[in-house]
Design an enzyme around this catalytic site. Structure first.
Site, PDB file in Angstrom:
ATOM      1  N   ASP A 190       0.651  -1.123   0.071  1.00 56.08           N
ATOM      2  CA  ASP A 190      -0.141  -0.075   0.079  1.00 56.08           C
ATOM      3  C   ASP A 190       0.858   1.160  -0.010  1.00 56.08           C
ATOM      4  O   ASP A 190       2.084   1.132   0.593  1.00 56.08           O
ATOM      5  CB  ASP A 190      -0.923   0.120   1.387  1.00 56.08           C
ATOM      6  CG  ASP A 190      -2.192   0.994   0.947  1.00 56.08           C
ATOM      7  OD1 ASP A 190      -3.601   0.257   0.709  1.00 56.08           O
ATOM      8  OD2 ASP A 190      -2.134   2.137   0.786  1.00 56.08           O
ATOM      9  N   ASP A 228       4.021   2.496  -3.761  1.00 52.49           N
ATOM     10  CA  ASP A 228       3.131   3.348  -4.642  1.00 52.49           C
ATOM     11  C   ASP A 228       3.040   2.440  -5.683  1.00 52.49           C
ATOM     12  O   ASP A 228       4.292   2.359  -6.478  1.00 52.49           O
ATOM     13  CB  ASP A 228       3.317   4.633  -4.984  1.00 52.49           C
ATOM     14  CG  ASP A 228       2.376   5.573  -5.728  1.00 52.49           C
ATOM     15  OD1 ASP A 228       1.754   4.827  -6.550  1.00 52.49           O
ATOM     16  OD2 ASP A 228       2.136   6.759  -5.562  1.00 52.49           O
ATOM     17  N   VAL A 229       1.966   1.756  -6.399  1.00 52.66           N
ATOM     18  CA  VAL A 229       2.016   0.837  -7.695  1.00 52.66           C
ATOM     19  C   VAL A 229       2.299   1.591  -8.798  1.00 52.66           C
ATOM     20  O   VAL A 229       2.631   1.088  -9.749  1.00 52.66           O
ATOM     21  CB  VAL A 229       0.777   0.065  -7.552  1.00 52.66           C
ATOM     22  CG1 VAL A 229       0.483  -0.727  -6.520  1.00 52.66           C
ATOM     23  CG2 VAL A 229      -0.511   1.005  -7.721  1.00 52.66           C
ATOM     24  N   ASN A 241      -5.616  -5.057  -6.593  1.00 54.67           N
ATOM     25  CA  ASN A 241      -6.815  -4.411  -6.080  1.00 54.67           C
ATOM     26  C   ASN A 241      -6.789  -3.009  -6.010  1.00 54.67           C
ATOM     27  O   ASN A 241      -7.629  -1.898  -6.309  1.00 54.67           O
ATOM     28  CB  ASN A 241      -6.992  -4.960  -4.558  1.00 54.67           C
ATOM     29  CG  ASN A 241      -8.033  -3.868  -3.664  1.00 54.67           C
ATOM     30  OD1 ASN A 241      -9.217  -3.867  -3.937  1.00 54.67           O
ATOM     31  ND2 ASN A 241      -7.238  -3.189  -2.854  1.00 54.67           N
ATOM     32  N   TYR A 254     -12.946   6.398 -14.637  1.00 58.02           N
ATOM     33  CA  TYR A 254     -12.916   5.280 -14.083  1.00 58.02           C
ATOM     34  C   TYR A 254     -13.595   4.139 -14.813  1.00 58.02           C
ATOM     35  O   TYR A 254     -12.875   2.980 -14.794  1.00 58.02           O
ATOM     36  CB  TYR A 254     -13.605   5.465 -12.510  1.00 58.02           C
ATOM     37  CG  TYR A 254     -13.863   4.338 -11.556  1.00 58.02           C
ATOM     38  CD1 TYR A 254     -12.811   4.007 -10.691  1.00 58.02           C
ATOM     39  CD2 TYR A 254     -14.842   3.620 -11.666  1.00 58.02           C
ATOM     40  CE1 TYR A 254     -12.805   2.868 -10.091  1.00 58.02           C
ATOM     41  CE2 TYR A 254     -15.154   2.425 -10.830  1.00 58.02           C
ATOM     42  CZ  TYR A 254     -13.998   2.259  -9.978  1.00 58.02           C
ATOM     43  OH  TYR A 254     -14.094   1.127  -9.305  1.00 58.02           O
ATOM     44  N   LYS A 287     -11.388   0.621 -15.745  1.00 65.16           N
ATOM     45  CA  LYS A 287     -11.535  -0.536 -15.328  1.00 65.16           C
ATOM     46  C   LYS A 287     -12.170  -1.564 -16.463  1.00 65.16           C
ATOM     47  O   LYS A 287     -11.712  -2.846 -16.561  1.00 65.16           O
ATOM     48  CB  LYS A 287     -12.821  -0.513 -14.272  1.00 65.16           C
ATOM     49  CG  LYS A 287     -12.272   0.038 -12.916  1.00 65.16           C
ATOM     50  CD  LYS A 287     -11.308  -0.864 -12.119  1.00 65.16           C
ATOM     51  CE  LYS A 287     -11.322  -0.646 -10.639  1.00 65.16           C
ATOM     52  NZ  LYS A 287     -10.195  -1.382 -10.013  1.00 65.16           N
ATOM     53  N   THR A 336     -14.833   0.895   2.190  1.00 62.37           N
ATOM     54  CA  THR A 336     -13.440   0.896   1.604  1.00 62.37           C
ATOM     55  C   THR A 336     -13.214   2.497   1.273  1.00 62.37           C
ATOM     56  O   THR A 336     -13.876   3.232   1.616  1.00 62.37           O
ATOM     57  CB  THR A 336     -13.606   0.579  -0.093  1.00 62.37           C
ATOM     58  OG1 THR A 336     -14.293   1.520  -0.694  1.00 62.37           O
ATOM     59  CG2 THR A 336     -14.321  -0.741  -0.185  1.00 62.37           C
TER      60      THR A 336
END
Ligand SMILES: [Zn+2]
Length: 655
Positions: free
Chosen positions: A438, A458-459, A485, A552, A556, A588
């Protein structure tokens, strides 16, 4: 060695049994005395039976208890007169002995008494302590160990040559003790095995143990000074090479395994010693380590060669056994490799860390004994007898059946909260070790257990992903399961107002970073013993996009398409890739009150209506999604890939 006795603490423990608990814990706190359930202690008490008749009872450590955490209930009260009668028998088979011990305790529900109960009963002192002290082993595990022990202790200890633990050892001590003991005797050395001390009080016995160990330590300091290991800069190990080794180990074991690498200066220095082949291929420091570490480490990466040698060792020694034996899995538990350092193998992280602790102490013993002139372990037949001793195997069997993902490693992104956090829990519950990523630094303190590796990352940072995968490789040896995720959901913005930067940022987090992680994980997933599994957390917006969520929804949808292509391309590598489409999961991080209110307004609903606006009129939680994600990695979905599954309470626009 510094004694830990403290009058104030000791005063909190009532009676002789309380004192017995107190000093047992002091011994258990020192890993260079006992490790992971090793060693045992006892006290002899006189207690009335139900009719008021006094009788002598030996309170001896119960099997399965660890000295570091033992309580009064961890001691089994065994009738002394029965133990002393048993000691007079010529022979007593192991199973029979265990039965005799278990049927002569004075408290229902007491743990099984230590297999050394008879030996404890025979020693004519109230308190008896037994450890496998490193320093004593280093002195004893040498060619002239017996002479060195005499040099250190003179005649203040009884010395008993190696005999397999159990009844035969008790008999040997029964013979030797009266021959050698006198008023000044304070302990007993079991060559190649360990040390006993005894005394009239818990303190006396404990302090004698510390003193005996200190004398061995002083001797080592004088005769075998330790060289300091040189810390040296090294690149992280090649993680695909690590994963390949882990796969070979899993194939040898017959199930997935964790491979934990220790590559600090000390472990590296040992693995790179010029004489490592000679000194590491002799045997364990004390016999009971053999059930955890096996007799020998694997040198290098030739697992097939190790398995072949293990099979030959089994066949050679099984022929001489009194009963038919079944070979244990032939996979090594310890690996010594000049690039990887010390590798520790286990079905679970806990097992691998037990191996780590034991082998780290073994390294110390071997190095000290080598400096004294030569480490010399017991002959293989003696170690085989302990490795295949049914009483030792029973200790391992108490671990229980393995959980579905035991030995497997999962990586979860966005793991600090919401669906990601719930995924970590669901995977842990199924026995997986988890690498939890995360960008929120709070991830570091979220779990404090050895089977979770928390990485702040950080991805969208490629170098950060590299570091995270290297850390995963070091901690657990590879990755079998990947849960993508991490994602962001900006507040509603209509297309007419959607700026380039906002668009790019969403694409970068929700799409690009996942491609980067998939690409980097592929060679590791392809080496998963049970086949790799990827679960992509998509969104209901893929089949049913929403106004104001253009970036978004598009990100996705593109991610879903990416997952479908991955399923096509990686099927031949036995990697399954499936997509979950949750909707309206409100517990979430994405769902701030403001976003929730905004979304509700977009649909012309109240927040409450919006929360359960699905066909089943139920609220969908993070846990619901996580459990399904975990199941999709399990056997039920073994033949499913490229699938998209909604988890949304039923959506009329999707159905
Ligand atoms: Zn022992």
């Amino acid at each position: 060695m510094k004694g830990l006795w403290n009058d104030v603490d000791a005063a909190c423990w009532e009676g002789d049994l309380g004192q017995r608990v107190y000093t047992s814990r002091l011994l258990g706190r020192e890993p260079s005395l006992v490790l992971h359930g090793g060693g045992n202690t006892s006290v002899k008490l006189r207690e009335p039976d139900a009719f008021g008749t006094p009788r002598d009872v030996l309170y001896v450590k119960g099997s399965g208890w660890d000295l570091a955490t033992i309580e009064a209930a961890g001691f089994a009260p065994v009738l002394m007169d029965h133990l002393l009668r048993l000691a007079r028998l010529e022979q007593l088979a192991d199973e029979r002995m265990v039965n005799e011990l278990a049927t002569h305790v004075t408290r229902a529900g007491a743990p099984a008494p230590s297999v050394e109960a008879i030996l404890h009963a025979l020693l004519p002192h109230r308190f008896v302590d037994h450890t496998h002290a490193d320093a004593l082993l280093a002195v004893s595990d040498t060619a002239d160990g017996a002479a060195r022990v005499r040099e250190i202790y003179g005649d203040t200890v009884v010395v008993v040559p190696y005999v397999m633990p159990g009844f035969d050892l008790a008999r040997a001590c029964a013979r030797e003790f009266p021959r050698q003991a006198h008023a000044g005797t304070v302990g007993m050395v079991l060559l190649n095995h360990g040390l006993f001390s005894f005394g009239a009080t818990a303190r006396e016995s404990y302090e004698r143990m510390i003193d005996l160990v200190t004398r061995a330590e002083d001797y080592l300091r004088r005769h075998a000074p330790r060289a300091a290991a040189n810390p040296q800069y090294r690149d992280p190990p090649d993680r695909v090479a690590v994963a390949r080794l882990r796969r070979a180990l899993a194939d040898a074991a017959g199930h997935p395994v964790v491979l934990a690498l220790e590559d600090d200066a000390r472990a590296m220095a040992f693995a790179r010693r010029a004489d490592v082949a000679a000194i590491s291929q002799q045997g364990t420091a004390t016999p009971d380590h053999v059930i955890r570490t096996k007799r020998l480490p694997l040198l290098g990466r030739d697992v097939a060669g190790y398995v072949e040698a293990y099979r030959a060792y089994f066949e050679r020694n099984a022929r001489a056994a009194a009963r038919a034996l079944t070979m244990l899995d032939p996979a090594p538990r310890v690996v010594l490799d000049p690039e990887f350092g010390l590798g520790c193998v286990g079905r679970t992280v806990k097992d691998a860390l037990i191996v780590r602790d034991i082998y780290r102490h073994t390294i110390g013993v071997i190095e000290d004994a080598t400096a004294l002139g030569g480490f010399q372990a017991l002959p293989e037949a003696d170690l085989f007898a302990v490795e295949y001793w049914e009483l030792e195997q029973a200790k391992l069997a108490r671990g229980g059946a393995a959980r579905p993902f035991a030995g497997e490693v999962a990586l979860v992104t966005g793991a600090a909260s919401g669906i990601g956090r719930a995924c970590v829990e669901s995977l842990l519950a199924r026995g997986a070790a988890v690498v939890a990523l995360d960008r929120d630094a709070a991830i570091a303190g979220r779990w404090t257990r050895p089977d979770v590796l928390a990485v702040t990352c950080d991805v969208t940072d490629g170098a950060g992903l590299e570091r995270a995968l290297d850390a995963a490789s070091r901690a657990f040896g590879g990755i079998d399961l990947l849960v993508l995720n991490a994602g962001m959901f900006p507040g509603g913005t209509r297309l007419a107002a959607l700026g380039d930067d906002a668009w790019r940022q969403v694409m970068q987090v929700n799409l690009d970073s996942n491609l980067a992680l998939l690409r980097r994980s592929h060679p590791l997933l392809a080496l998963a013993r049970r086949g790799g599994r990827v679960v992509v957390i998509g969104s209901k917006n893929v089949p049913a996009p929403g106004p104001g969520a253009g970036a978004y929804s598009a990100s996705k949808a593109a991610l879903t398409q990416l997952a479908r292509v991955a399923a096509l391309e990686w099927g031949a590598d036995r990697i399954r890739v499936n997509v979950l489409h949750p909707n309206a999961v409100f517990d979430t991080g994405l769902w701030s009150d403001a976003v929730l209110a905004d979304r509700a307004q977009q649909y012309g609903m109240s927040v409450e209506e919006y929360k359960t606006s699905n066909v089943l009129r139920v609220e969908v939680t993070s846990r619901d999604v996580a459990e399904l994600a975990a199941e999709m990695c399990g056997a039920l979905f073994d033949k499913v890939t490229g699938a998209q599954l909604p988890v949304d309470g039923g959506n009329d626009r999707v159905i």
